[in-house]
Design a protein around this motif. Structure first.
Motif, short mmCIF file in Angstrom:
data_model
loop_
_atom_site.label_atom_id
_atom_site.label_comp_id
_atom_site.label_asym_id
_atom_site.label_seq_id
_atom_site.Cartn_x
_atom_site.Cartn_y
_atom_site.Cartn_z
N LEU A 267 10.32 45.45 -36.45
CA LEU A 267 9.75 44.91 -35.28
C LEU A 267 8.97 45.78 -34.48
CD1 LEU A 267 12.96 43.12 -33.91
CD2 LEU A 267 10.94 42.00 -34.76
N GLN A 268 9.42 47.08 -34.50
CA GLN A 268 8.47 48.13 -33.90
C GLN A 268 7.03 48.10 -34.55
OE1 GLN A 268 11.12 51.77 -34.30
NE2 GLN A 268 12.45 51.00 -32.65
N GLN A 269 7.15 48.01 -35.87
CA GLN A 269 5.58 48.01 -36.64
C GLN A 269 4.97 47.00 -36.16
OE1 GLN A 269 6.97 47.70 -40.85
NE2 GLN A 269 7.22 49.95 -40.97
N GLU A 270 5.39 45.89 -35.41
CA GLU A 270 4.67 44.54 -35.23
C GLU A 270 4.35 44.90 -33.54
OE1 GLU A 270 6.44 40.90 -36.27
OE2 GLU A 270 6.43 41.59 -38.58
N GLY A 271 5.03 45.79 -32.88
CA GLY A 271 4.63 46.24 -31.55
C GLY A 271 5.93 45.35 -30.55
N HIS A 272 7.04 45.20 -31.01
CA HIS A 272 8.08 44.44 -30.61
C HIS A 272 9.55 45.05 -30.75
CE1 HIS A 272 5.24 41.08 -29.86
NE2 HIS A 272 4.99 41.23 -31.07
N GLN A 273 10.47 44.64 -29.74
CA GLN A 273 11.74 45.07 -29.81
C GLN A 273 12.66 43.93 -29.63
OE1 GLN A 273 12.22 47.69 -26.34
NE2 GLN A 273 11.55 49.40 -27.27
N TYR A 274 13.93 44.03 -30.32
CA TYR A 274 14.77 42.81 -30.40
C TYR A 274 15.06 42.26 -28.99
CZ TYR A 274 18.98 40.17 -30.74
OH TYR A 274 19.69 38.76 -30.60
N SER A 275 15.27 43.17 -28.12
CA SER A 275 15.61 42.80 -26.75
C SER A 275 14.83 42.07 -26.08
CB SER A 275 16.15 44.08 -25.89
OG SER A 275 15.04 44.79 -25.86
N GLU A 276 13.48 42.39 -26.50
CA GLU A 276 12.38 41.63 -25.62
C GLU A 276 12.21 40.45 -26.19
OE1 GLU A 276 7.90 41.13 -27.12
OE2 GLU A 276 8.58 43.34 -26.97
N ILE A 277 12.41 40.14 -27.72
CA ILE A 277 12.03 38.62 -27.99
C ILE A 277 13.39 37.93 -27.78
CG2 ILE A 277 12.60 37.61 -30.43
CD1 ILE A 277 10.92 40.08 -31.72
N LEU A 278 14.76 38.56 -27.65
CA LEU A 278 15.95 37.52 -27.36
C LEU A 278 15.52 37.12 -25.76
CD1 LEU A 278 18.71 36.60 -27.72
CD2 LEU A 278 19.41 38.88 -26.82
N LEU A 279 14.96 38.01 -24.85
CA LEU A 279 14.71 37.55 -23.52
C LEU A 279 13.83 36.27 -23.37
CD1 LEU A 279 14.75 40.93 -21.78
CD2 LEU A 279 16.56 39.04 -21.54
N LYS A 280 12.79 36.59 -24.32
CA LYS A 280 11.48 35.54 -24.38
C LYS A 280 12.19 34.01 -24.76
CE LYS A 280 7.22 34.67 -26.25
NZ LYS A 280 5.99 34.94 -27.48
N VAL A 281 12.99 34.28 -26.01
CA VAL A 281 13.45 32.91 -26.48
C VAL A 281 14.55 32.38 -25.48
CG1 VAL A 281 15.26 31.88 -28.22
CG2 VAL A 281 13.32 33.55 -28.95
#
Length: 346
Positions: A267-281
């Protein structure tokens, strides 16, 4: 390290579970063992994504524990193809079997992220094959499920007694399959590079009847399942698991098929964090539930995996600047609520 998380539509899994229950099988223990999302099968939208490997595991677990070596084939053969909701074939414009198969190939790409069906022709034979990569090796029940779908596709046109000349399976040789009466007269070949059925090429020109039970072209469209990008694939997967309230590192490892540390690194390689994705979803699902349902806030909080309603209200207000109740009122009043909110950063 996996390059992607193979996905499937929950509509496919739903058809398997409901057919298994019609066969008298009590499925909840097997669903749990396979790691399936705890969805209300028969009531949930069929377009949600889930890990393909878990669906494959479910087939193998049921077959083994119920003593049903042909389960993968039977769970399809219990019903006709049109009743599998996720395979609404748009075949009204198809003039012959060849066109029907090509339409099927197009539609099937929407059901899993690794679908790779091909029609291979020689001078005398036609092979309808699934050549996609599999997240599991030597899964007999997935082999049987796949060829059953292909066989039923052509039985819709050629009659329920029609069978291909050959069936190709990736799994190792199983005597129970060779001896099964349903395959009498069919040349079954094991340890093949792909799952396939082989039949006379002349059948491709056979005419087909008009199907009144299929939707017109352009209906039943769903967003394409992401075939790459771990962050995009997690966004597609998490909605099915939010209500568990257990999206911890152990659950994420099971869903993704990789260690949590590897998942974080990808995820970091793609410029993201899991917590951010969870909040978005969660925000996307909250908006959807507030838009299309009359569920109270406590029910919505539970569906999003919150332990209590106040936590959900605080999080929603933090995301949008207004409470979920205000958001719903604005939406129902015809106001574009999204224009009054602060979008979640990506």
């Amino acid at each position: 390290m996996p390059d992607a998380i193979p996905l499937m539509r929950t509509g496919l899994m739903e058809s398997i579970i409901l057919e298994a229950r019609d066969m008298g099988i009590f499925t909840p223990p097997y669903e749990k063992e396979a790691g399936l999302p705890p969805l209300p099968w028969g009531e949930q939208p069929p377009g949600i994504a889930m890990p393909l490997a878990m669906g494959m595991d479910f087939l193998e677990i049921v077959a083994r524990k119920e003593g049903l070596p042909l389960f993968g084939y039977q769970v399809v053969n219990q019903n006709s193809l049109p009743l599998i909701r996720s395979f609404h074939l748009q075949c009204r414009a198809c003039a012959n079997v060849g066109e029907l198969i090509r339409q099927f190939i197009t539609q099937a790409q929407e059901q899993t992220s690794i679908a790779d069906y091909r029609l291979i022709q020689t001078r005398e034979a036609a092979t309808l094959a699934h050549c996609g990569h599999s997240p599991r090796k030597h899964c007999l029940q997935t082999d049987l499920y796949t060829v059953a779908i292909l066989i039923q596709l052509l039985q819709r046109v050629l009659g329920s007694q029609w069978m291909p000349g050959q069936i190709h399976l990736r799994s190792e040789k199983i005597k129970a399959i060779e001896r099964a009466s349903v395959f009498r007269g069919v040349d079954i070949r094991f340890n093949q590079p792909y799952r396939a059925i082989v039949f006379s090429r002349e059948l491709l020109q056979a005419g087909i009847p008009s199907f009144q039970d299929h939707p017109a072209p352009g209906t039943d469209k769903r967003p394409e399942l992401p075939r790459e990008g771990i962050s995009r694939q997690l966004e597609a997967l998490l909605p099915a698991y939010l209500a568990t309230g257990m999206l911890n590192s152990k659950m994420l490892e099971k869903i993704s098929g990789m260690s949590f540390r590897t998942l974080q690194r990808r995820l970091q390689q793609e410029g993201h964090q899991y917590s951010e994705i969870l909040l978005k979803v969660r925000l996307q699902q909250a908006r959807e539930l507030l838009h299309r349902t009359d569920h109270n806030l406590a029910s919505i909080a539970g569906k999003l995996g919150y332990s209590n309603t106040p936590n959900f209200i605080r999080a929603f207000r933090h995301w949008t600047g207004i409470s979920p109740g205000e958001y719903r009122r604005l939406y129902k009043a015809g106001t574009k609520a999204s224009n009054t909110t602060t979008p979640l950063s990506s």
